[in-house]
Design an enzyme around this catalytic site. Structure first.
Site, PDB file in Angstrom:
ATOM      1  N   SER A 149       1.356  -1.127   0.065  1.00 45.27           N
ATOM      2  CA  SER A 149      -0.497  -0.246   0.079  1.00 45.27           C
ATOM      3  C   SER A 149       1.084   1.221  -0.024  1.00 45.27           C
ATOM      4  O   SER A 149       2.034   1.588   0.461  1.00 45.27           O
ATOM      5  CB  SER A 149      -1.115  -0.006   1.284  1.00 45.27           C
ATOM      6  N   TYR A 162      -1.690  -1.075  10.660  1.00 47.04           N
ATOM      7  CA  TYR A 162      -1.945  -1.464   9.351  1.00 47.04           C
ATOM      8  C   TYR A 162      -0.738  -0.733   8.134  1.00 47.04           C
ATOM      9  O   TYR A 162       0.232  -1.640   7.370  1.00 47.04           O
ATOM     10  CB  TYR A 162      -2.873  -0.463   8.797  1.00 47.04           C
TER      11      TYR A 162
HETATM   12  P1  NDP Z   1     -11.251  -6.100  -0.260  1.00 50.67           P
HETATM   13  O1  NDP Z   1     -11.956  -5.946   0.741  1.00 50.67           O
HETATM   14  O2  NDP Z   1     -12.555  -5.175  -1.469  1.00 50.67           O
HETATM   15  O3  NDP Z   1     -10.242  -7.261  -0.450  1.00 50.67           O
HETATM   16  C1  NDP Z   1     -10.158  -8.378   0.359  1.00 50.67           C
HETATM   17  C2  NDP Z   1      -9.704  -8.945   0.428  1.00 50.67           C
HETATM   18  O4  NDP Z   1      -9.468 -10.289   0.833  1.00 50.67           O
HETATM   19  C3  NDP Z   1     -11.716 -10.463   0.342  1.00 50.67           C
HETATM   20  O5  NDP Z   1     -11.501 -11.246  -1.073  1.00 50.67           O
HETATM   21  C4  NDP Z   1     -11.587 -10.841   1.428  1.00 50.67           C
HETATM   22  O6  NDP Z   1     -11.832 -11.734   0.981  1.00 50.67           O
HETATM   23  C5  NDP Z   1     -10.252 -11.289   1.766  1.00 50.67           C
HETATM   24  N1  NDP Z   1      -9.878 -11.933   2.859  1.00 50.67           N
HETATM   25  C6  NDP Z   1     -10.072 -11.308   3.832  1.00 50.67           C
HETATM   26  N2  NDP Z   1      -9.595 -12.092   4.393  1.00 50.67           N
HETATM   27  C7  NDP Z   1      -9.774 -13.547   4.629  1.00 50.67           C
HETATM   28  C8  NDP Z   1      -8.942 -14.756   5.709  1.00 50.67           C
HETATM   29  N3  NDP Z   1      -8.336 -14.963   6.724  1.00 50.67           N
HETATM   30  N4  NDP Z   1      -8.546 -15.304   4.639  1.00 50.67           N
HETATM   31  C9  NDP Z   1      -8.839 -15.110   3.119  1.00 50.67           C
HETATM   32  N5  NDP Z   1      -8.998 -14.204   2.042  1.00 50.67           N
HETATM   33  C10 NDP Z   1      -9.625 -12.715   2.908  1.00 50.67           C
HETATM   34  O7  NDP Z   1     -10.441  -5.242  -0.349  1.00 50.67           O
HETATM   35  P2  NDP Z   1      -9.014  -4.829  -1.400  1.00 50.67           P
HETATM   36  O8  NDP Z   1      -9.311  -5.343  -3.399  1.00 50.67           O
HETATM   37  O9  NDP Z   1      -8.924  -2.981  -1.453  1.00 50.67           O
HETATM   38  O10 NDP Z   1      -7.763  -5.064  -0.830  1.00 50.67           O
HETATM   39  C11 NDP Z   1      -6.912  -6.442  -1.290  1.00 50.67           C
HETATM   40  C12 NDP Z   1      -5.206  -5.578  -0.826  1.00 50.67           C
HETATM   41  O11 NDP Z   1      -4.981  -4.173  -1.697  1.00 50.67           O
HETATM   42  C13 NDP Z   1      -5.296  -5.644   1.060  1.00 50.67           C
HETATM   43  O12 NDP Z   1      -4.274  -5.931   0.815  1.00 50.67           O
HETATM   44  C14 NDP Z   1      -5.302  -3.878   1.016  1.00 50.67           C
HETATM   45  O13 NDP Z   1      -4.454  -3.480   1.980  1.00 50.67           O
HETATM   46  C15 NDP Z   1      -4.577  -3.411  -0.693  1.00 50.67           C
HETATM   47  N6  NDP Z   1      -4.594  -2.442  -0.713  1.00 50.67           N
HETATM   48  C16 NDP Z   1      -6.100  -1.683  -0.882  1.00 50.67           C
HETATM   49  C17 NDP Z   1      -5.975  -0.312  -0.963  1.00 50.67           C
HETATM   50  C18 NDP Z   1      -7.967   0.155  -1.270  1.00 50.67           C
HETATM   51  O14 NDP Z   1      -7.974   1.500  -1.517  1.00 50.67           O
HETATM   52  N7  NDP Z   1      -8.249  -0.290  -1.188  1.00 50.67           N
HETATM   53  C19 NDP Z   1      -4.668   0.750  -1.301  1.00 50.67           C
HETATM   54  C20 NDP Z   1      -3.725  -0.316  -0.668  1.00 50.67           C
HETATM   55  C21 NDP Z   1      -3.749  -1.285  -0.757  1.00 50.67           C
HETATM   56  P3  NDP Z   1     -13.465 -12.974   1.828  1.00 50.67           P
HETATM   57  O15 NDP Z   1     -13.988 -11.663   2.931  1.00 50.67           O
HETATM   58  O16 NDP Z   1     -14.300 -13.730   1.749  1.00 50.67           O
HETATM   59  O17 NDP Z   1     -12.679 -13.654   3.141  1.00 50.67           O
END
Ligand code: NDP
Length: 251
Positions: A149, A162
């Site tokens: 990030s 975070y």
């Molecule tokens: P989302 O919340 O849309 O996606 C997060 C994903 O992680 C979901 O598919 C969720 O699926 C999965 N997840 C959560 N907990 C678990 C678990 N215990 N086991 C397996 N899967 C899990 O957010 P983003 O797409 O934005 O995030 C993706 C990445 O991008 C993250 O690492 C985030 O930190 C990073 N990021 C995002 C930014 C943004 O502005 N959106 C900016 C910077 C970085 P489920 O709940 O079905 O398990």
């Protein structure tokens, strides 16, 4: 022309929404067979159907990667059912913000468990397969793409833990990149800025209120998927080590 990733297999964690779902679609469009890992099976099945309809192949893996056995089993199932593993996108993550003073400790625990340990469990289980994929096929390299990030570069008030987890992802990625460079396993770090996904929605209402309108126009998940797709489709002699991507207006 043959799609660049044809014959390769990619495992994407956090593929049930946001950046992970967009990345799975993007890599499938480039010809990769994709394994979709997350906890919410219905979302994964919906995405798998879309990929199938577009002519791709997808395997649904319902798992919680904060559990070391489930993380290892996600990798094992990918290799057992799809035959190999060429690309791991360590994307699953959670962002829980707010002042450190009086923060609920379970929020810190959840971020460390998923953003750090979950990523490490998947990386550890995948490495033997990535090294084998890179060693066996002279036309290919193997890739690990770790999603950090902007907060992995700059800590700010309210994102301390975070940022701690994402700085850690950066440190691990750079060390691993150096370790594996000679073995044709590329380790890349992607550092997105504000992107319109479900990520912020897991925050407490008072934190969400403070975030409203903070970022202006955000990027779409597809913008980050484009970057990941670019990274893993470079020719064998080119390794994109790091990409920091912000929406135009973000400072
Ligand atoms: P989302 O919340 O849309 O996606 C997060 C994903 O992680 C979901 O598919 C969720 O699926 C999965 N997840 C959560 N907990 C678990 C678990 N215990 N086991 C397996 N899967 C899990 O957010 P983003 O797409 O934005 O995030 C993706 C990445 O991008 C993250 O690492 C985030 O930190 C990073 N990021 C995002 C930014 C943004 O502005 N959106 C900016 C910077 C970085 P489920 O709940 O079905 O398990």
């Amino acid at each position: 022309m043959k799609p660049v990733l044809e014959g390769t297999v990619a495992l994407i964690t956090g593929a049930s929404s946001g950046i992970g779902a967009a990345t799975a679609s993007a890599l499938a469009a480039q010809g990769a067979t994709v394994a979709l890992a997350a906890r919410r099976r219905p979302q994964l099945e919906g995405l798998a159907s879309e990929i199938l309809e577009s002519g791709g192949t997808a395997l649904v893996i319902e798992c919680d990667i904060t559990d070391q056995e489930q993380a290892a089993s996600a990798v094992d199932r990918t290799v057992a059912e799809l035959g190999r593993l060429d690309t791991l996108v360590n994307n699953a993550g959670v962002m829980l913000l707010g002042p450190a003073a009086d923060a609920p400790l379970d929020e810190w625990q959840r971020m460390v468990d998923l953003n750090v340990l979950g990523l490490l469990y998947c990386a550890h289980a995948a490495l033997p397969h990535l090294r084998r994929a890179a060693a066996e096929d002279p036309r290919q390299v193997a890739d690990m793409v770790n999603i950090s990030s902007v907060a992995g570069r700059f800590a700010r008030v309210g994102n301390g833990v975070y940022a701690l987890t994402k700085f850690g992802v950066g440190a691990f990625s750079e060390s691993l990149r150096q370790e594996l460079a000679g073995q044709y396993v590329r380790v890349s770090l992607v550092e997105p800025g504000a992107t319109a996904t479900e990520l912020a929605s897991h925050n407490r209402p008072e934190v969400l209120e403070g975030l409203r309108g903070q970022f202006g126009l955000r990027m779409e998940a597809g913008d980050i998927a484009d970057a990941i797709s670019y990274i893993v489709t470079r020719p064998r002699h080119v390794a994109v080590n790091e990409m920091l991507i912000r929406p135009t207006e973000q400072q």
